[in-house]
Design a protein around this motif. Structure first.
Motif, PDB file in Angstrom:
ATOM      1  N   ALA A   1       0.794  -1.226   0.000  1.00 55.42           N
ATOM      2  CA  ALA A   1       0.000   0.000   0.000  1.00 55.42           C
ATOM      3  C   ALA A   1       0.827   1.278   0.000  1.00 55.42           C
ATOM      4  N   ASN A   2       1.953   1.248   0.648  1.00 60.93           N
ATOM      5  CA  ASN A   2       2.719   2.479   0.757  1.00 60.93           C
ATOM      6  C   ASN A   2       3.739   2.647  -0.362  1.00 60.93           C
ATOM      7  N   ASN A   3       3.832   1.620  -1.174  1.00 60.17           N
ATOM      8  CA  ASN A   3       4.786   1.712  -2.272  1.00 60.17           C
ATOM      9  C   ASN A   3       4.037   1.926  -3.571  1.00 60.17           C
ATOM     10  N   ILE A   4       4.821   2.094  -4.627  1.00 58.09           N
ATOM     11  CA  ILE A   4       4.207   2.193  -5.945  1.00 58.09           C
ATOM     12  C   ILE A   4       3.872   0.777  -6.404  1.00 58.09           C
ATOM     13  N   ILE A   5       2.648   0.593  -6.826  1.00 57.00           N
ATOM     14  CA  ILE A   5       2.251  -0.744  -7.280  1.00 57.00           C
ATOM     15  C   ILE A   5       2.568  -0.887  -8.760  1.00 57.00           C
ATOM     16  N   PRO A   6       3.376  -1.847  -9.122  1.00 55.26           N
ATOM     17  CA  PRO A   6       3.702  -2.016 -10.540  1.00 55.26           C
ATOM     18  C   PRO A   6       2.630  -2.816 -11.283  1.00 55.26           C
ATOM     19  N   LEU A   7       2.369  -2.415 -12.499  1.00 56.33           N
ATOM     20  CA  LEU A   7       1.402  -3.136 -13.330  1.00 56.33           C
ATOM     21  C   LEU A   7       2.111  -3.548 -14.619  1.00 56.33           C
ATOM     22  N   PRO A   8       2.870  -4.617 -14.579  1.00 55.82           N
ATOM     23  CA  PRO A   8       3.744  -4.941 -15.709  1.00 55.82           C
ATOM     24  C   PRO A   8       3.014  -5.278 -17.007  1.00 55.82           C
ATOM     25  N   ASN A   9       1.710  -5.541 -16.952  1.00 54.23           N
ATOM     26  CA  ASN A   9       1.021  -5.934 -18.184  1.00 54.23           C
ATOM     27  C   ASN A   9       0.159  -4.857 -18.807  1.00 54.23           C
ATOM     28  N   VAL A  10       0.201  -3.655 -18.238  1.00 51.19           N
ATOM     29  CA  VAL A  10      -0.685  -2.621 -18.757  1.00 51.19           C
ATOM     30  C   VAL A  10       0.125  -1.390 -19.148  1.00 51.19           C
ATOM     31  N   THR A  11      -0.097  -0.913 -20.372  1.00 55.57           N
ATOM     32  CA  THR A  11       0.609   0.289 -20.811  1.00 55.57           C
ATOM     33  C   THR A  11      -0.171   1.528 -20.358  1.00 55.57           C
ATOM     34  N   ALA A  12       0.540   2.655 -20.357  1.00 55.37           N
ATOM     35  CA  ALA A  12      -0.073   3.888 -19.841  1.00 55.37           C
ATOM     36  C   ALA A  12      -1.370   4.270 -20.565  1.00 55.37           C
ATOM     37  N   PRO A  13      -1.349   4.294 -21.902  1.00 51.94           N
ATOM     38  CA  PRO A  13      -2.579   4.742 -22.582  1.00 51.94           C
ATOM     39  C   PRO A  13      -3.774   3.850 -22.251  1.00 51.94           C
ATOM     40  N   ILE A  14      -3.521   2.557 -22.198  1.00 55.52           N
ATOM     41  CA  ILE A  14      -4.615   1.637 -21.897  1.00 55.52           C
ATOM     42  C   ILE A  14      -5.081   1.846 -20.463  1.00 55.52           C
ATOM     43  N   PHE A  15      -4.119   2.106 -19.589  1.00 57.03           N
ATOM     44  CA  PHE A  15      -4.500   2.294 -18.196  1.00 57.03           C
ATOM     45  C   PHE A  15      -5.362   3.541 -18.026  1.00 57.03           C
ATOM     46  N   TYR A  16      -5.052   4.558 -18.834  1.00 60.43           N
ATOM     47  CA  TYR A  16      -5.910   5.744 -18.818  1.00 60.43           C
ATOM     48  C   TYR A  16      -7.351   5.373 -19.129  1.00 60.43           C
ATOM     49  N   LEU A  17      -7.486   4.580 -20.183  1.00 59.72           N
ATOM     50  CA  LEU A  17      -8.827   4.183 -20.603  1.00 59.72           C
ATOM     51  C   LEU A  17      -9.536   3.403 -19.506  1.00 59.72           C
ATOM     52  N   VAL A  18      -8.783   2.493 -18.883  1.00 57.85           N
ATOM     53  CA  VAL A  18      -9.371   1.676 -17.829  1.00 57.85           C
ATOM     54  C   VAL A  18      -9.886   2.567 -16.705  1.00 57.85           C
ATOM     55  N   ILE A  19      -9.052   3.542 -16.310  1.00 53.98           N
ATOM     56  CA  ILE A  19      -9.449   4.411 -15.206  1.00 53.98           C
ATOM     57  C   ILE A  19     -10.681   5.226 -15.585  1.00 53.98           C
ATOM     58  N   GLU A  20     -10.677   5.725 -16.824  1.00 54.14           N
ATOM     59  CA  GLU A  20     -11.842   6.467 -17.295  1.00 54.14           C
ATOM     60  C   GLU A  20     -13.099   5.627 -17.180  1.00 54.14           C
ATOM     61  N   HIS A  21     -13.000   4.396 -17.634  1.00 53.53           N
ATOM     62  CA  HIS A  21     -14.167   3.521 -17.602  1.00 53.53           C
ATOM     63  C   HIS A  21     -14.587   3.217 -16.170  1.00 53.53           C
ATOM     64  N   CYS A  22     -13.596   3.022 -15.324  1.00 53.75           N
ATOM     65  CA  CYS A  22     -13.905   2.740 -13.919  1.00 53.75           C
ATOM     66  C   CYS A  22     -14.677   3.895 -13.287  1.00 53.75           C
ATOM     67  N   LYS A  23     -14.185   5.103 -13.562  1.00 50.03           N
ATOM     68  CA  LYS A  23     -14.839   6.279 -12.985  1.00 50.03           C
ATOM     69  C   LYS A  23     -16.265   6.374 -13.494  1.00 50.03           C
ATOM     70  N   LYS A  24     -16.395   6.233 -14.814  1.00 43.53           N
ATOM     71  CA  LYS A  24     -17.719   6.298 -15.422  1.00 43.53           C
ATOM     72  C   LYS A  24     -18.634   5.237 -14.820  1.00 43.53           C
ATOM     73  N   HIS A  25     -18.049   4.050 -14.661  1.00 40.04           N
ATOM     74  CA  HIS A  25     -18.857   2.952 -14.167  1.00 40.04           C
ATOM     75  C   HIS A  25     -19.327   3.211 -12.737  1.00 40.04           C
ATOM     76  N   ALA A  26     -18.453   3.829 -11.957  1.00 40.10           N
ATOM     77  CA  ALA A  26     -18.846   4.140 -10.585  1.00 40.10           C
ATOM     78  C   ALA A  26     -19.973   5.165 -10.570  1.00 40.10           C
ATOM     79  N   GLU A  27     -19.908   6.104 -11.537  1.00 46.22           N
ATOM     80  CA  GLU A  27     -20.946   7.136 -11.602  1.00 46.22           C
ATOM     81  C   GLU A  27     -22.260   6.588 -12.118  1.00 46.22           C
ATOM     82  N   MET A  28     -22.159   5.542 -12.923  1.00 50.60           N
ATOM     83  CA  MET A  28     -23.362   5.157 -13.665  1.00 50.60           C
ATOM     84  C   MET A  28     -24.362   4.357 -12.841  1.00 50.60           C
ATOM     85  N   LYS A  29     -23.961   3.966 -11.655  1.00 54.23           N
ATOM     86  CA  LYS A  29     -24.902   3.231 -10.825  1.00 54.23           C
ATOM     87  C   LYS A  29     -26.205   3.996 -10.688  1.00 54.23           C
TER      88      LYS A  29
END
Lengths: 504, 159
Positions: free
Chosen positions: B45-73
């Motif tokens: 939790a206190n360190n940087i969590i590495p995500l070796p299988n996800v590139t930055a642009p894709i991760f942006y998209l994922v976060i966008e979708h997550c946020k949207k999904h949280a709002e869409m309830k």
């Protein structure tokens, strides 16, 4: 800042910058302006596609940061500047990368869907993802797409695919149609695609001694049949898988069956077949539980005595205006053979309740958990001629009644309120539609699923199949089902969810 | 750096994509991912969590979708919006779409796994097997006899 703001004036924003211009612009801007571009290593071409072959990235000068690439920007169409301006309220730089820079991308107008998918291969998806995607396909599509390739075809037999399918919370219902002569029983109405489908006849039912099997109940992805010899066969109409249940013991065989109902659990992929038998009012219950694989010990249902009085009284009260109807035709309830056991099962507060039509036309509610039954007050006076059926929609019991009154026919749906012990109308077929049934002495057979119910209207000369959506109050007459040039006639229907994973 | 004055007191998680970008994401959004949840339980939790299988642009998209999904309830509008964006991406850039699906799968975000699969299924459902082979560059590996057999067996579905 000043210089940058100049460049962000509207005129230049809407013009794609060529590569040289971009470089120049970047040189002019102090590097401190760009705190940490998320795209240092690569232009954002792979991130910001739009159907117009341009890609954009925003650097906001007001907040001095790269904007999070919102999907809003992502899909803006630069051909429509008015739309585009909206999202450029803050001064910012906008880089357009044109497609030509990246020769590995085909420069095509992706106007047709056929072109769009160039460059993707679903073969690249791992098995897990492929199975998940295919599990979301409507069942008919899934069977069509099995002929795409061997990999897709083999998915059907994969255990993990079946698990993925059971994660799909609900599927549009199919209606299994019952032929009055009980031959050629393989036609279903697919509500997803809104058409008739002729499935393969389940193999076990083709065996000689099973030929005249009658469908008697359905639930989840399964339909239950009763063979001529009185045994039960459970069948998944989509896969054709069948299972003959063990014999019901001989004590039960001599008894009259009042109701046959089925209840299934998606999570536990199990089902129960429930029989209510005996000479009314001495009723007993027999349950087959697929999880246990055998018939459980039967138990007696006691009558809830305090309601007998209530039902009679309420019955008199619910005569309404109809008791004034002049011509009284005294008949018994009309009943077609397939609806002999017409019954539904619901779960209320964790208690399973079976509703069935008694021979006198009243509704009997059997609470399996409390082991008791009650009779509901009559909906229409006993001397009135009508056709009645019970359906289950969204876990609730409804009664559908067709009767003729004042030179017209009326078809209505009622719900019983336990609190007031009275019936309330929830829906009515538009009079223009129900008037067609006037003078036809028609019989109705109904079945529900989710928000919908199918009503089969039959008389000697007249047949009609209507799909009703209770929530939208939509009544749609289904097209004729033509097989070999002849319109098929059906007596009744059973609803089920087309689920390849439902085990028999 | 982006201002944090207006953000609430919710905890910020730091994540690093495979191409070295560092993301700061609100805990509530990050915990949509079961992978990140598990990693945090394992005391990263206190360190940087590495995500070796996800590139930055894709991760942006994922976060966008997550946020949207949280709002869409319980918000039908948002639901529609997210869906149409998903379909748009699928049509305009299927390659990114399949990357998004894989990333969501890797991050184990159940809600988005179902949604992205559903969108693709909706895209495929009305199409003929032949068209799908063309679109997805899938080789028809049936022999003519096998293909005839499987078509015959599933003929009812083509009615």
């Amino acid at each position: 800042m000043g210089a940058a703001a100049e460049h962000s004036s509207r005129g230049s924003l809407l013009e794609p910058l060529c590569q040289r211009e971009q470089k120049e612009l970047l040189r002019k801007l102090p590097s401190s302006l760009f705190p940490s571009s998320p795209y240092k290593k690569r232009p954002p071409i792979h991130l910001f596609p739009s159907s117009l072959k341009v890609y954009h990235l925003l650097f906001s000068l007001s907040s001095n940061s790269w904007s999070t690439p919102t999907t809003k920007l992502l899909y803006q169409n630069p051909d429509y500047p008015a739309k585009y301006e909206k999202c450029l309220k803050v001064p910012c730089l906008c880089f357009f990368h044109s497609m030509e820079q990246y020769p590995n991308r085909k420069r095509k107008t992706p106007a047709k869907e056929e072109d769009i998918f160039n460059g993707i291969s679903l073969d690249g998806l791992n098995q897990d993802l492929l199975e998940r995607v295919l599990s979301w396909l409507p069942t008919s599509s899934f069977f069509r797409l099995r002929s795409v390739c061997k990999r897709w075809s083999s998915v059907a037999s994969s255990a993990t695919f079946r698990i993925a399918c059971s994660g799909v919370p609900s599927r549009d219902p199919w209606f299994y149609m019952v032929d009055p002569n009980l031959d050629d029983q393989s036609i279903v109405f697919d509500t997803t695609e809104g058409n008739w489908k002729n499935l393969n006849y389940p193999s076990i039912l083709l065996q000689d001694h099973n030929l005249k099997s009658i469908p008697v109940a359905s639930s989840g992805g399964l339909v239950s049949f009763r063979t001529a010899s009185g045994n039960f066969v459970i069948c998944n109409p989509v896969t054709g898988a069948c299972r003959e249940l063990p014999m019901v013991n001989s004590v039960c065989e001599s008894q009259t069956i009042h109701a046959i109902a089925m209840n299934s659990s998606l999570q536990h992929s199990s089902y129960k077949l429930v029989l209510v038998l005996g000479e009314f009012p001495n009723l007993m219950v027999k349950i087959f539980d697929s999880a246990k694989g055998h018939w459980e010990d039967d138990f007696i249902l006691s009558r809830k005595t305090n309601t007998i009085l209530g039902s009679d009284q309420a019955g008199d009260e619910t005569v309404y205006f109809l008791s004034k109807a002049g011509d009284v035709v005294a008949t018994n309830m009309q009943r077609s053979p397939s609806k002999q056991y017409s019954s539904v099962i619901t779960v209320e507060n964790g208690e399973e309740v079976i509703y069935f039509l008694s021979h006198s036309g009243t509704i009997v509610a059997c609470n399996l958990s409390r082991r008791c039954f009650t009779e509901f007050p009559r909906l229409l006076p006993v001397f009135f001629e009508y056709s009645i059926d019970v359906v289950e929609c969204r876990g609730e019991m409804f009664v559908v009644v067709l009767w003729e009154f004042l030179e017209s026919a009326s078809l209505r749906v009622w719900r019983f309120s336990e609190a007031t012990r009275s019936w309330t109308q929830v829906a009515a077929m538009p009079p223009a539609m129900s008037h067609e049934f006037y003078g036809k002495k028609a019989d109705i057979n109904c079945v529900g699923c989710g928000d919908r119910m199918m009503i089969c209207v039959n008389s000697g000369e007249f047949r009609s199949y209507i799909l009703c959506n209770l929530v939208l109050n939509e009544w749609i007459e289904l097209p004729k089902c033509v097989v070999d040039g002849k319109a098929k006639e059906f007596m009744s229907a059973f609803s089920f969810e087309p689920r390849v994973e439902a085990p028999v | 750096m982006a201002s944090t004055s207006n953000s609430t007191s919710s905890k910020i998680i730091t994540l690093r994509s495979s191409d070295g970008e560092v993301f700061e994401v609100e805990e509530s959004v990050a915990l949509e991912s079961n992978l990140i949840r598990r990693m945090m339980e394992d005391d990263c939790a206190n360190n940087i969590i590495p995500l070796p299988n996800v590139t930055a642009p894709i991760f942006y998209l994922v976060i966008e979708h997550c946020k949207k999904h949280a709002e869409m309830k319980d918000n039908k509008e948002k639901k529609k919006e997210l869906r149409s964006q998903g379909e748009e991406l699928l049509k305009s850039d299927p390659h990114t779409y399949s990357n998004l699906m894989e990333a969501v799968n890797y991050l184990d975000i159940k809600s988005l796994m179902d949604l992205t699969a559903q969108w693709l299924a909706d895209f495929l459902k009305g199409k003929s097997p032949r068209l799908i082979r063309e679109l997805l560059k899938i080789k028809n590996d049936f022999t003519p006899e096998e293909e005839a057999e499987i078509l015959e067996r599933n003929r009812w579905a083509f009615d």
